[in-house]
Design a protein around this motif. Structure first.
Motif, PDB file in Angstrom:
ATOM      1  N   TYR A  80       0.819  -1.216   0.000  1.00 59.02           N
ATOM      2  CA  TYR A  80       0.000   0.000   0.000  1.00 59.02           C
ATOM      3  C   TYR A  80       0.850   1.262   0.000  1.00 59.02           C
ATOM      4  O   TYR A  80       0.320   2.360  -0.059  1.00 59.02           O
ATOM      5  N   GLY A  81       2.159   1.103   0.114  1.00 51.50           N
ATOM      6  CA  GLY A  81       3.046   2.255   0.103  1.00 51.50           C
ATOM      7  C   GLY A  81       2.933   3.128   1.336  1.00 51.50           C
ATOM      8  O   GLY A  81       3.268   4.309   1.305  1.00 51.50           O
ATOM      9  N   GLU A  82       2.457   2.557   2.442  1.00 50.78           N
ATOM     10  CA  GLU A  82       2.349   3.324   3.674  1.00 50.78           C
ATOM     11  C   GLU A  82       3.749   3.638   4.197  1.00 50.78           C
ATOM     12  O   GLU A  82       4.660   2.833   4.073  1.00 50.78           O
ATOM     13  N   LYS A  83       3.899   4.795   4.758  1.00 53.38           N
ATOM     14  CA  LYS A  83       5.197   5.241   5.260  1.00 53.38           C
ATOM     15  C   LYS A  83       5.221   5.150   6.788  1.00 53.38           C
ATOM     16  O   LYS A  83       4.284   5.573   7.449  1.00 53.38           O
ATOM     17  N   LEU A  84       6.292   4.564   7.301  1.00 50.22           N
ATOM     18  CA  LEU A  84       6.516   4.535   8.745  1.00 50.22           C
ATOM     19  C   LEU A  84       7.674   5.477   9.047  1.00 50.22           C
ATOM     20  O   LEU A  84       8.774   5.288   8.524  1.00 50.22           O
ATOM     21  N   GLY A  85       7.411   6.478   9.887  1.00 50.85           N
ATOM     22  CA  GLY A  85       8.496   7.337  10.332  1.00 50.85           C
ATOM     23  C   GLY A  85       9.356   6.581  11.335  1.00 50.85           C
ATOM     24  O   GLY A  85       8.997   5.501  11.808  1.00 50.85           O
ATOM     25  N   GLY A  86      10.499   7.128  11.645  1.00 48.77           N
ATOM     26  CA  GLY A  86      11.406   6.485  12.597  1.00 48.77           C
ATOM     27  C   GLY A  86      10.744   6.151  13.931  1.00 48.77           C
ATOM     28  O   GLY A  86      10.813   5.008  14.399  1.00 48.77           O
ATOM     29  N   PRO A  87      10.053   7.121  14.580  1.00 48.71           N
ATOM     30  CA  PRO A  87       9.398   6.812  15.859  1.00 48.71           C
ATOM     31  C   PRO A  87       8.291   5.759  15.718  1.00 48.71           C
ATOM     32  O   PRO A  87       8.107   4.930  16.598  1.00 48.71           O
ATOM     33  N   GLN A  88       7.569   5.798  14.598  1.00 52.66           N
ATOM     34  CA  GLN A  88       6.512   4.808  14.393  1.00 52.66           C
ATOM     35  C   GLN A  88       7.088   3.416  14.194  1.00 52.66           C
ATOM     36  O   GLN A  88       6.571   2.442  14.741  1.00 52.66           O
ATOM     37  N   ALA A  89       8.155   3.310  13.420  1.00 53.14           N
ATOM     38  CA  ALA A  89       8.804   2.008  13.218  1.00 53.14           C
ATOM     39  C   ALA A  89       9.345   1.481  14.536  1.00 53.14           C
ATOM     40  O   ALA A  89       9.219   0.290  14.838  1.00 53.14           O
ATOM     41  N   PHE A  90       9.925   2.373  15.334  1.00 53.13           N
ATOM     42  CA  PHE A  90      10.439   1.973  16.644  1.00 53.13           C
ATOM     43  C   PHE A  90       9.284   1.517  17.541  1.00 53.13           C
ATOM     44  O   PHE A  90       9.395   0.515  18.257  1.00 53.13           O
TER      45      PHE A  90
END
Length: 182
Positions: A8-18
């Motif tokens: 879906y091409g969703e983007k995870l920012g650094g804090p969200q990925a963490f």
């Protein structure tokens, strides 16, 4: 989460990925007995871990795919059709099996109905969530449900919690807060 980011091409920012990693770690810590890990008995079929791993991949795929019917027919109709399909498959399984079917007692029926109602509303709210937010974020919060299991196990079944479960609960809460605010 992985499927949503890739397809879906969703983007995870650094804090969200963490935060997602913290939730995953919390789930693992909540569900695995560390004594089994030390004894290398964790992957035995009797422990159910291989089944749990396959289930987690399949559920990840299913919840990722829910976005398609939610976008087409909406959250309510999607939840209804999925739960009705589960009912039909379950009914076919019961009536098609060779074993005998015995009607459950009244208490079991109440628990079964309560479980079904919670499942329907859980799926409905998940579908509503993915309608307005990324599947990766809603799924990460949804799959932190072992925290709820830990709480209910303690309150309802009077289970004694181990230190890893307390730590897992803290990780799950921290991950949910981080996903919600970053």
């Amino acid at each position: 989460v992985i499927f949503s980011v890739i397809f879906y091409g969703e983007k995870l920012g650094g804090p969200q990925a963490f935060a997602v990693l913290i939730i995953v770690f919390g789930i693992i810590l909540a569900c695995i007995n560390l004594n089994d890990v030390r004894n290398f008995g964790i992957f035995g079929i009797a422990r159910g871990v291989p089944f749990a791993l396959v289930t987690s991949v399949l559920w990840g795929l299913v919840f990722f795919l829910f976005r398609i019917p939610v976008d087409v027919i909406g959250p309510l109709l999607t939840a209804f059709l999925i739960e009705f399909g589960v009912f039909l498959v379950s009914a076919a399984w019961v009536f098609g099996s060779k074993g005998s079917f015995k009607a459950p007692d009244k208490k079991s029926v109440v628990i079964l109905v309560l479980t079904a109602v919670c499942g329907v509303f859980g799926l409905l709210f998940f579908n509503m969530g993915i309608r307005i937010a990324d599947v990766s974020m809603v799924s990460a919060i949804t799959f932190s449900s072992p925290f709820i299991s830990i709480i209910f196990g303690r309150l309802y079944f009077k289970e004694r919690l181990r230190l890893p479960q307390y730590i897992a609960s803290a990780f799950l809460i921290l991950g949910i807060i981080m996903i919600s605010y970053f």
